[in-house]
Design a protein around this motif. Structure first.
Motif, PDB file in Angstrom:
ATOM      1  N   TYR A   1       0.815  -1.228   0.000  1.00 56.64           N
ATOM      2  CA  TYR A   1       0.000   0.000   0.000  1.00 56.64           C
ATOM      3  C   TYR A   1       0.844   1.270   0.000  1.00 56.64           C
ATOM      4  CZ  TYR A   1       1.253  -1.370   4.734  1.00 56.64           C
ATOM      5  OH  TYR A   1       1.953  -1.822   5.817  1.00 56.64           O
TER       6      TYR A   1
ATOM      7  N   SER B   1      11.007   7.295   9.352  1.00 53.57           N
ATOM      8  CA  SER B   1      11.632   7.073   8.029  1.00 53.57           C
ATOM      9  C   SER B   1      11.212   5.708   7.515  1.00 53.57           C
ATOM     10  CB  SER B   1      13.158   7.134   8.142  1.00 53.57           C
ATOM     11  OG  SER B   1      13.656   5.943   8.690  1.00 53.57           O
TER      12      SER B   1
ATOM     13  N   ARG C   1       3.084   0.461  13.930  1.00 49.37           N
ATOM     14  CA  ARG C   1       1.721   0.015  13.622  1.00 49.37           C
ATOM     15  C   ARG C   1       1.737  -1.462  13.259  1.00 49.37           C
ATOM     16  NH1 ARG C   1      -1.130   4.319   9.569  1.00 49.37           N
ATOM     17  NH2 ARG C   1      -1.207   6.109  10.953  1.00 49.37           N
TER      18      ARG C   1
ATOM     19  N   GLU D   1      -0.566  -2.555  11.595  1.00 48.96           N
ATOM     20  CA  GLU D   1      -1.244  -2.361  10.295  1.00 48.96           C
ATOM     21  C   GLU D   1      -2.581  -3.082  10.207  1.00 48.96           C
ATOM     22  OE1 GLU D   1       0.156   0.017   8.929  1.00 48.96           O
ATOM     23  OE2 GLU D   1       2.314  -0.139   9.077  1.00 48.96           O
TER      24      GLU D   1
ATOM     25  N   ARG E   1       6.404  -8.727  13.517  1.00 52.08           N
ATOM     26  CA  ARG E   1       5.912  -7.398  13.918  1.00 52.08           C
ATOM     27  C   ARG E   1       5.411  -7.457  15.378  1.00 52.08           C
ATOM     28  NH1 ARG E   1       6.435  -3.126  10.398  1.00 52.08           N
ATOM     29  NH2 ARG E   1       5.044  -1.405  10.866  1.00 52.08           N
TER      30      ARG E   1
ATOM     31  N   LEU F   1      -4.294   0.371   9.536  1.00 51.03           N
ATOM     32  CA  LEU F   1      -4.837   1.064   8.370  1.00 51.03           C
ATOM     33  C   LEU F   1      -6.348   0.867   8.417  1.00 51.03           C
ATOM     34  CD1 LEU F   1      -2.277  -0.316   5.802  1.00 51.03           C
ATOM     35  CD2 LEU F   1      -2.621   2.118   6.258  1.00 51.03           C
TER      36      LEU F   1
ATOM     37  N   ILE G   1      -5.177   5.454   2.180  1.00 47.69           N
ATOM     38  CA  ILE G   1      -5.389   6.303   1.007  1.00 47.69           C
ATOM     39  C   ILE G   1      -4.573   5.719  -0.144  1.00 47.69           C
ATOM     40  CG2 ILE G   1      -5.230   8.644   0.073  1.00 47.69           C
ATOM     41  CD1 ILE G   1      -5.182   9.673   2.981  1.00 47.69           C
TER      42      ILE G   1
ATOM     43  N   TYR H   1       1.038   8.352   0.263  1.00 45.65           N
ATOM     44  CA  TYR H   1      -0.252   8.178  -0.402  1.00 45.65           C
ATOM     45  C   TYR H   1      -0.643   9.470  -1.099  1.00 45.65           C
ATOM     46  CZ  TYR H   1      -1.111   9.964   4.273  1.00 45.65           C
ATOM     47  OH  TYR H   1      -1.030  10.682   5.432  1.00 45.65           O
TER      48      TYR H   1
HETATM   49  N1  SAH Z   1       8.613   2.435   7.878  1.00 47.91           N
HETATM   50  C1  SAH Z   1       8.015   2.594   9.148  1.00 47.91           C
HETATM   51  C2  SAH Z   1       7.482   4.000   9.402  1.00 47.91           C
HETATM   52  C3  SAH Z   1       7.080   4.824   8.207  1.00 47.91           C
HETATM   53  S1  SAH Z   1       5.603   4.376   7.407  1.00 47.91           S
HETATM   54  C4  SAH Z   1       6.908   1.573   9.342  1.00 47.91           C
HETATM   55  O1  SAH Z   1       6.379   1.082   8.351  1.00 47.91           O
HETATM   56  O2  SAH Z   1       6.601   1.284  10.487  1.00 47.91           O
HETATM   57  C5  SAH Z   1       4.405   5.011   8.536  1.00 47.91           C
HETATM   58  C6  SAH Z   1       3.006   4.524   8.324  1.00 47.91           C
HETATM   59  O3  SAH Z   1       2.476   5.040   7.106  1.00 47.91           O
HETATM   60  C7  SAH Z   1       2.839   3.034   8.183  1.00 47.91           C
HETATM   61  O4  SAH Z   1       2.787   2.398   9.421  1.00 47.91           O
HETATM   62  C8  SAH Z   1       1.533   2.922   7.389  1.00 47.91           C
HETATM   63  O5  SAH Z   1       0.456   2.552   8.240  1.00 47.91           O
HETATM   64  C9  SAH Z   1       1.300   4.330   6.847  1.00 47.91           C
HETATM   65  N2  SAH Z   1       0.986   4.264   5.400  1.00 47.91           N
HETATM   66  C10 SAH Z   1       1.762   3.767   4.418  1.00 47.91           C
HETATM   67  N3  SAH Z   1       1.083   3.788   3.237  1.00 47.91           N
HETATM   68  C11 SAH Z   1      -0.146   4.302   3.495  1.00 47.91           C
HETATM   69  C12 SAH Z   1      -1.310   4.561   2.691  1.00 47.91           C
HETATM   70  N4  SAH Z   1      -1.332   4.278   1.400  1.00 47.91           N
HETATM   71  N5  SAH Z   1      -2.396   5.100   3.298  1.00 47.91           N
HETATM   72  C13 SAH Z   1      -2.367   5.410   4.622  1.00 47.91           C
HETATM   73  N6  SAH Z   1      -1.317   5.163   5.417  1.00 47.91           N
HETATM   74  C14 SAH Z   1      -0.213   4.617   4.869  1.00 47.91           C
END
Ligand code: SAH
Ligand code: SF4
Length: 360
Positions: free
Chosen positions: A67, A106, A161, A163, A183, A202, A234, A316
């Motif tokens: 995603y 990051s 997260r 997720e 995780r 999410l 998103i 996103y």
């Molecule tokens: N790389 C680390 C932190 C950065 S990403 C990690 O993944 O834990 C931070 C957050 O962005 C992720 O946990 C994810 O839930 C969110 N994210 C990534 N793509 C997204 C999307 N398309 N829509 C909404 N949230 C998103």
């Protein structure tokens, strides 16, 4: 549904209660849900909003979540890592503005160089602010030693997260070599090291059911976490999930509302945790964060990443438009809904201290 009034004094909600809250669609019932959540927020955490300056210091990532716009296989973005002194400057700027704490976020990287790079930033920020700046990390799955190292350097909160709490949904959203079990293991390590622990999911992601979200809420409770950062999914075009599923304005609206309902339900169910009104909420609605606060959230994370890098931290669609031009405009937005900002305060969740006291 049974009517919200009859549930106001219930201390333990059943799965069915949570499901019926999440299924509300009528405006008058929704208002009651948000009012109840707000009442509980007032009682357990108050109406002060805590700020975490979000520094998205690198979009280099070794993972490939289906995603996410900064996944490794997206070759269409320019990769960056902010220089150390620039990250420190941003942290100090937040401190001077009275933000209380920062989040260093990051893409995921586990190399020795990266671990030392982050450690040095944490130590420098703590030293230059006399230990006063709070530091939250959001840097993905790491080893026990790395979590410990960064904790000892001075970071005190970690967001990871899950997720989704459903192993089968997790599999649909990630490649085969991304592990749900790892995780969970990471969340346990983070707790063991001594961090305040944050997680989230999410919301409204393809394949997800309302039952999945109900189980997510139960998962937060079972994991006994201190902070929740969750937001609507998103679409990002250049991702496997984005290519497969269309996104209509109706779907975005539905996900936004589901995001608010999840905040309310988590506040009602978990009570004394910190809940963030996330950027994704504001991406879907210009006053999304304020609505999140009114539905039970108490933390906001203004993005402080310099403008020139923001367009490359494109998780996103629509995200780079977000801009808190000045601290002053942020304050007036918060005050417009009758809340105040906890300047110079870390704003730790009461839940963390209760959890620690229970243990010791
Ligand atoms: N790389 C680390 C932190 C950065 S990403 C990690 O993944 O834990 C931070 C957050 O962005 C992720 O946990 C994810 O839930 C969110 N994210 C990534 N793509 C997204 C999307 N398309 N829509 C909404 N949230 C998103
Ligand atoms: Fe990397 Fe995090 Fe995006 Fe997954 S969600 S691809 S780990 S930045």
């Amino acid at each position: 549904m049974a009517g919200i009034e009859s549930l106001i004094n219930v201390s333990e909600f059943s799965k069915e209660n949570i499901k019926s809250f999440l299924s509300i669609s009528e405006q008058s019932e929704l208002n009651k849900l948000f009012e109840l959540a707000y009442k509980i927020k007032k009682k357990y955490v108050g109406t002060k909003v805590y700020l975490r300056g979000l520094i998205e210091f690198s979009n280099v990532c070794q993972k490939n979540c289906f995603y996410c716009g900064i996944r490794k296989d997206n070759k269409e973005i320019k990769r960056y890592t902010l220089p150390k002194d620039e990250i420190i400057k941003l942290g100090l700027w937040c401190y001077e503005q009275g933000y209380g704490s920062v989040i260093l976020q990051s893409g995921e990287r586990t190399s020795k160089d990266f671990v030392l790079f982050v450690e040095d930033i944490i130590k420098t920020l703590k030293r230059k602010t006399n230990d006063k700046l709070g530091i939250t990390l959001c840097l993905g799955e790491q080893s026990f030693d790395t979590y410990k190292r960064w904790f000892e350097a001075g970071a005190h909160r970690y967001l990871l997260r899950i997720e989704t709490s459903s192993p089968s949904l997790y599999k649909k959203l990630h490649p085969y070599n991304h592990s749900f079990e790892n995780r969970i293991k990471c969340l346990e390590m983070i707790k063991k090291v001594g961090y305040q622990v944050g997680t989230g999911v999410l919301i409204g992601v393809p394949y997800q059911t309302i039952e999945d979200l109900v189980n997510d809420v139960l998962f937060f409770k079972k994991m006994d976490v201190d902070m929740i950062g969750m937001g609507p999914y998103i679409k990002h075009e250049n991702t496997p999930l984005g290519k497969k599923f269309q996104e209509t304005p109706e779907l975005r609206k539905k996900r936004f509302l589901l995001g608010l309902k999840m905040i309310a339900v988590v506040r009602i169910f978990l009570k004394d945790v910190n809940i963030a009104a996330t950027t994704a909420l504001q991406t879907l609605d210009p006053t999304g964060r304020e609505k999140g606060l009114l539905a039970g959230a108490n933390v906001i994370m203004p993005i402080v990443t310099p403008q020139e890098y923001r367009e490359n931290y494109f998780l996103y669609n629509g995200k780079p438009c977000i801009n808190d031009a000045t601290t002053k405009s942020l304050v007036s937005r918060i005050e417009s809904i009758g809340e105040t900002i906890g300047f110079y305060e870390w704003g730790d969740a009461p839940h963390f201290f209760k959890r620690k006291n229970k243990k010791g």
